[in-house]
Design an enzyme around this catalytic site. Structure first.
Site, PDB file in Angstrom:
ATOM      1  N   SER B 153       0.847  -1.193   0.000  1.00 57.69           N
ATOM      2  CA  SER B 153       0.000   0.000   0.000  1.00 57.69           C
ATOM      3  C   SER B 153       0.893   1.257   0.000  1.00 57.69           C
ATOM      4  O   SER B 153       1.786   1.379  -0.838  1.00 57.69           O
ATOM      5  CB  SER B 153      -0.939  -0.060   1.214  1.00 57.69           C
ATOM      6  OG  SER B 153      -1.919   0.946   1.161  1.00 57.69           O
ATOM      7  N   ASP B 295      -9.279  -5.155  -5.597  1.00 58.31           N
ATOM      8  CA  ASP B 295      -8.831  -3.953  -4.881  1.00 58.31           C
ATOM      9  C   ASP B 295      -9.649  -2.751  -5.354  1.00 58.31           C
ATOM     10  O   ASP B 295      -9.607  -2.392  -6.526  1.00 58.31           O
ATOM     11  CB  ASP B 295      -7.336  -3.739  -5.137  1.00 58.31           C
ATOM     12  CG  ASP B 295      -6.710  -2.727  -4.187  1.00 58.31           C
ATOM     13  OD1 ASP B 295      -7.387  -1.737  -3.830  1.00 58.31           O
ATOM     14  OD2 ASP B 295      -5.535  -2.916  -3.822  1.00 58.31           O
ATOM     15  N   HIS B 325      -8.085  -4.509  -1.220  1.00 58.55           N
ATOM     16  CA  HIS B 325      -6.814  -3.853  -0.910  1.00 58.55           C
ATOM     17  C   HIS B 325      -6.123  -4.498   0.290  1.00 58.55           C
ATOM     18  O   HIS B 325      -4.893  -4.515   0.370  1.00 58.55           O
ATOM     19  CB  HIS B 325      -7.063  -2.370  -0.636  1.00 58.55           C
ATOM     20  CG  HIS B 325      -5.813  -1.570  -0.498  1.00 58.55           C
ATOM     21  ND1 HIS B 325      -4.947  -1.364  -1.558  1.00 58.55           N
ATOM     22  CD2 HIS B 325      -5.243  -0.946   0.562  1.00 58.55           C
ATOM     23  CE1 HIS B 325      -3.916  -0.627  -1.148  1.00 58.55           C
ATOM     24  NE2 HIS B 325      -4.068  -0.377   0.123  1.00 58.55           N
ATOM     25  N   ASP B 326      -6.897  -4.997   1.222  1.00 53.05           N
ATOM     26  CA  ASP B 326      -6.314  -5.621   2.413  1.00 53.05           C
ATOM     27  C   ASP B 326      -5.781  -7.024   2.155  1.00 53.05           C
ATOM     28  O   ASP B 326      -5.385  -7.707   3.111  1.00 53.05           O
ATOM     29  CB  ASP B 326      -7.360  -5.684   3.542  1.00 53.05           C
ATOM     30  CG  ASP B 326      -7.276  -4.471   4.471  1.00 53.05           C
ATOM     31  OD1 ASP B 326      -6.377  -3.627   4.280  1.00 53.05           O
ATOM     32  OD2 ASP B 326      -8.114  -4.382   5.392  1.00 53.05           O
TER      33      ASP B 326
END
Lengths: 350, 350
Positions: B153, B295, B325-326
């Protein structure tokens, strides 16, 4: 009797629109007839209690034509398109126009302001409460048959409940960008919007908070691909603070909304979406369904599940669109085709 | 010299980790060596001016092993995993553990608290400013070669700038869930989060606003499919107000974050993501890239564009994940495989 009635006369005598009336041929140069009224009624709320409300309605179109009910999202209202009583553009002029799918010379188009949109109701409003109010309004207007209900987003949820209530008195239901349940992710997205509004209300920042919540809602109505194509400028620093390309657009959207929507109205109508809950098996009329695969808050899987579970599916349309949930407002040609197909059996003028 | 140093000693003398050192065999029962320090330095900010900051760092692992820099999202910090100086769990214990891909008996793992995370810097922080601070820290620690930088990220954005700065002094860059630019839709999503925080700050509701912004961020880190599978209860009325199934989870996430993050820290680190801007051609080291198709804030198209544009792509991994995204924090087995492949040439213990 003039079809352009007093804007606030609730007791107009209207003739009932028959289903599948003979094709009506309008004069080519005629103005669009319009009627408006404010109908006081008591609604027995699904989640307890009753409220006295005034249901503001409009009928656009020729009296002899089949009646359609046209319902949009929570920010929509009775003003579908400009007319003699209100010159403002309305929320669906792309479809509601001479030669459009919802031609007021072919159909009579009934629309309402949502219960709660004026901020006067601060209790939970179920989509079925709106349907109850609509059904009562139909009685009041002596309308015994509705050729079709065209609902988009929240309006399509209300339309499902209306179909359950009207049964054979409704000829067809068009569901645009909606399903039979709120999606858990969309519910969370809306819950945060409501928290913003409540935070603002608690700290004397109601207007800014409603504007901000609307910005967040707008984000959920569109798609990453649309933003990528539209907001191509790099993030820039402005007075030492990053400003991204979409911010002026979001600012304008938020401000415009906050200027006409009270916090309470937003809270209760947003909440109403999340209270939507119906068994598709209970929607007993022919149904046309339209979905966009890019819809972020009504995932296409939920719309498919709805479509396969209704007893009388007429047609299921699924499109690619860069506009996501807002596709009903933006994909005009495709939505027009969907509506024309759905309304083909509704007896309007060709 | 003990490898467990005084937590606040900034001038530890460390031996330089050589690239591709002979394989080091740790004792099976040894505790994980850990060092911490606080390094005061001046950073010349890319967007103007300079700031004096204290860079809090940690090195976890055996001194003889190759050095890795491990960087996470804006809410991450130097505490990768529990150790003798800090028993808290850390943000990446799944990977940073004995037998894990980032085994502190195989590698030395350097991590930092982000500049700005303490709220002491209230000016625009570019991801490259973090890279500048890291490069200065490496000089201070007399580390002349970094076997690999693993960034996820925001940390992967900083890693790209670090690679540009270090050139041949960096052996490999692993980019997890990041691209070379912020996506316009994600920027808008973050801009609204920052507006919530600013609204709160202006109206004596800073804590609630940071919590709310975090809830919105969490939404963007996950996916509709995960929420659908996880939050299956219907929306219920609680004291007359709708409460959706995800709200207790979001509440907890927001509260936990607001208790440790000041508004200024959130504003400046969120903004820093949006200031990220690098030409992939300027990343001159072998790069491993990992992306999740789900994502929502780093669309896979952007990650692909980054991967095809770097001069030395080692491997591009793209997965389906319900975690969006995680996924770097949740798809442990797949991330482990990616890291093991990327680090195979980095000279750690087998």
């Amino acid at each position: 009797m003039s079809l352009v009635a007093d804007a606030e006369t609730p007791t107009l005598e209207l003739r009932t629109a028959a289903y599948a009336v003979p094709v009506f041929t309008p004069r080519a140069d005629a103005p669009v007839p319009v009627q408006r009224g404010s109908f006081p009624l008591r609604v027995n709320l699904r989640h307890g209690g009753s409220v006295d409300v005034v249901l503001r309605w409009q009928i656009l179109g020729v009296q002899e034509a089949p009646l359609l009910i046209v319902l949009g999202g929570i920010s929509a209202h009775r003003q579908l398109a400009a007319n003699a009583l209100d010159a403002s553009e309305g929320w669906w002029p792309q479809q509601v126009r001479r030669g459009g799918a919802l031609d007021p010379f072919t159909f009579r188009l009934l629309s309402i302001d949502w219960i709660g949109a004026d901020g006067a109701v601060d209790t939970a409003i179920d989509p079925d409460d709106q349907a109850q109010a609509l059904a009562t309004l139909l009685e009041h207007l002596q309308i015994t048959h509705v050729a079709a209900c065209i609902g988009a987003s929240y309006g399509a949820m209300v339309g499902q409940h209306l179909a359950k209530r009207l049964g054979a008195r409704l000829g067809h239901l068009v569901v645009l960008n909606a399903a039979h349940r709120p999606h858990p992710f969309a519910s969370a997205w809306r819950a945060i919007q409501r928290r913003i509004v409540r935070l603002g209300a608690e700290h004397e920042a109601a207007h800014e908070a409603v504007a901000l919540a609307r910005q967040l809602a707008v984000l959920s109505y569109r798609t990453p691909n649309e933003f990528a194509a539209r907001f191509t400028d790099k993030v820039a620093l402005d007075g030492g603070v990053a400003r991204c390309a979409a911010e002026p657009y979001l600012d304008a959207q938020g401000e415009r909304f906050a200027n006409r929507f009270a916090g309470t109205a937003f809270l209760r109508l947003s909440e109403s979406i999340d209270l939507h809950d119906i068994d598709p098996a209970d929607v007993p009329v022919p149904v046309t369904v339209f979905a966009a695969r890019s819809d972020q808050i009504v995932p296409v899987e939920d719309v498919r599940a709805f479509a396969v579970a209704v007893p009388l599916l007429h047609r299921y349309h699924e499109i690619d669109s860069v506009f996501g949930h807002d596709s009903f407002l933006k994909e005009d040609a495709q939505v027009q085709a969907v509506l024309i197909d759905a309304l083909a059996g509704c007896g309007g003028a060709a």
